[in-house]
Write an enzyme that holds these catalytic residues in place. Structure first.
Site, PDB file in Angstrom:
ATOM      1  N   GLU A 145       0.808  -1.219   0.000  1.00 44.32           N
ATOM      2  CA  GLU A 145       0.000   0.000   0.000  1.00 44.32           C
ATOM      3  C   GLU A 145       0.843   1.272   0.000  1.00 44.32           C
ATOM      4  OE1 GLU A 145      -2.537  -0.628   3.384  1.00 44.32           O
ATOM      5  OE2 GLU A 145      -4.061  -1.640   2.182  1.00 44.32           O
ATOM      6  N   GLU A 169       7.255 -21.909   8.005  1.00 44.22           N
ATOM      7  CA  GLU A 169       7.736 -21.018   9.061  1.00 44.22           C
ATOM      8  C   GLU A 169       8.736 -21.689   9.999  1.00 44.22           C
ATOM      9  OE1 GLU A 169       4.816 -20.975  12.749  1.00 44.22           O
ATOM     10  OE2 GLU A 169       3.715 -20.535  10.909  1.00 44.22           O
TER      11      GLU A 169
END
Length: 299
Positions: A82, A113
């Site tokens: 953004e 992960e």
């Protein structure tokens, strides 16, 4: 170890949530969400310190790289993506890395992960340098992918920041600044996309917005460095130029056209009576800060 994490604890307020009506569930969640802002506020000094570091690195040509897994990773990628339309930054200035790569944005990549070497590899692939900032996001504070990345970042000399919703977590020894908004147990035990996710989003908003403001990407609370990539943003650009220069909207549109759509350039050009190129030069001499450019002694 999970039993010792605040984010994994059972919340007594929601222990009988399965017997509540929809309205009661909404009210319960809303009461719990109301606790988040205070948890973030308690970290104000650490967040502010991080903003100053990030802004300094931006000024020197460095980058901010987020890294996380699952919800944490997705929120980092979201915040990074953004920045270009909001602040007219190059895509490589704020980067989001998620364990498992792009596929992990829309579905779980099992086990990604759990490998610290993958965190190191992803940062190495981005040619991490000592000019950069690496922010490890791990709600639990123990994600191996993130810890592996932070270890590598410290070896390279990058500035390291950690974000977790558990105090005294495993990230701490690997970070120069640690941000820990402890929001308490989730309404659904261990579902850290909820309060912890909201707290993470709030902190990331503060970090990039604060740093962008510090390097001159706004004038007051106006996005004067936005990139008009669609009609809505084009209209917003015209409104900002019209408001700050006092010209009618149609003239603001023409002014923007003459300045290649650059809001700050258009404003300086009109208010100081200079060409677009001269306006760009004056902005450059003021490190891109519109207010400074308009307040120059030779105005």
């Amino acid at each position: 170890m999970l039993n010792n994490l605040t984010t994994e604890a059972r919340n007594p307020e929601s222990s009988e949530i399965d017997s509540l009506s929809a309205l009661e569930i909404v009210r319960l969640m809303n009461r719990q969400d109301a606790l988040i802002a205070a948890a973030v506020a308690a970290q104000a000094e650490s967040i502010a310190a991080a903003i100053d570091v990030i802004a300094d690195r931006f000024r020197a040509g460095g980058r901010l790289l987020y890294m996380g897994a699952g919800t944490s990773g997705r929120l980092g990628v979201l915040d990074a993506s953004e920045c270009p339309p909001t602040f007219n930054t190059p895509p490589e200035m704020v980067v989001g890395l998620i364990a498992g790569g792009e596929k992990a944005l829309t579905r779980a990549i099992e086990g990604a992960e759990d490998h610290p070497e993958l965190g190191q590899r992803d940062l190495a692939d981005k040619e991490l340098s000592d000019q950069d900032v690496v922010m490890g996001i791990a709600t639990s504070g123990r994600t191996p992918y993130v810890i592996g990345g932070l270890r590598f970042a410290n070896q390279v000399g990058a500035f390291t920041i950690g974000l977790s919703c558990n105090a005294d977590c495993e990230l701490s020894p690997h970070c120069k600044i640690m941000i820990t908004p402890v929001v308490g147990p989730e309404v659904i035990s261990g579902s850290t996309r909820m309060k912890a996710g909201t707290a993470t989003k709030m902190v990331l908003n503060m970090l990039t917005t604060g740093a962008m403001v510090r390097i001159g990407k706004t004038y007051g609370n106006l996005m004067v460095d936005l990139r008009a990539t669609n009609e809505k943003l084009t209209m917003r650009s015209c409104q900002i130029v019209a408001e700050l220069t006092g010209v009618p909207p149609l003239e603001a549109r023409r002014l923007l056209d003459r300045c290649d759509g650059e809001v700050k350039t258009a404003i300086v050009s009109h208010l100081r009576g200079v060409t677009a190129q001269q306006a760009r030069q004056q902005l450059s001499e003021c490190d891109g800060h519109l207010r400074r450019a308009l307040q120059r002694d030779d105005a």
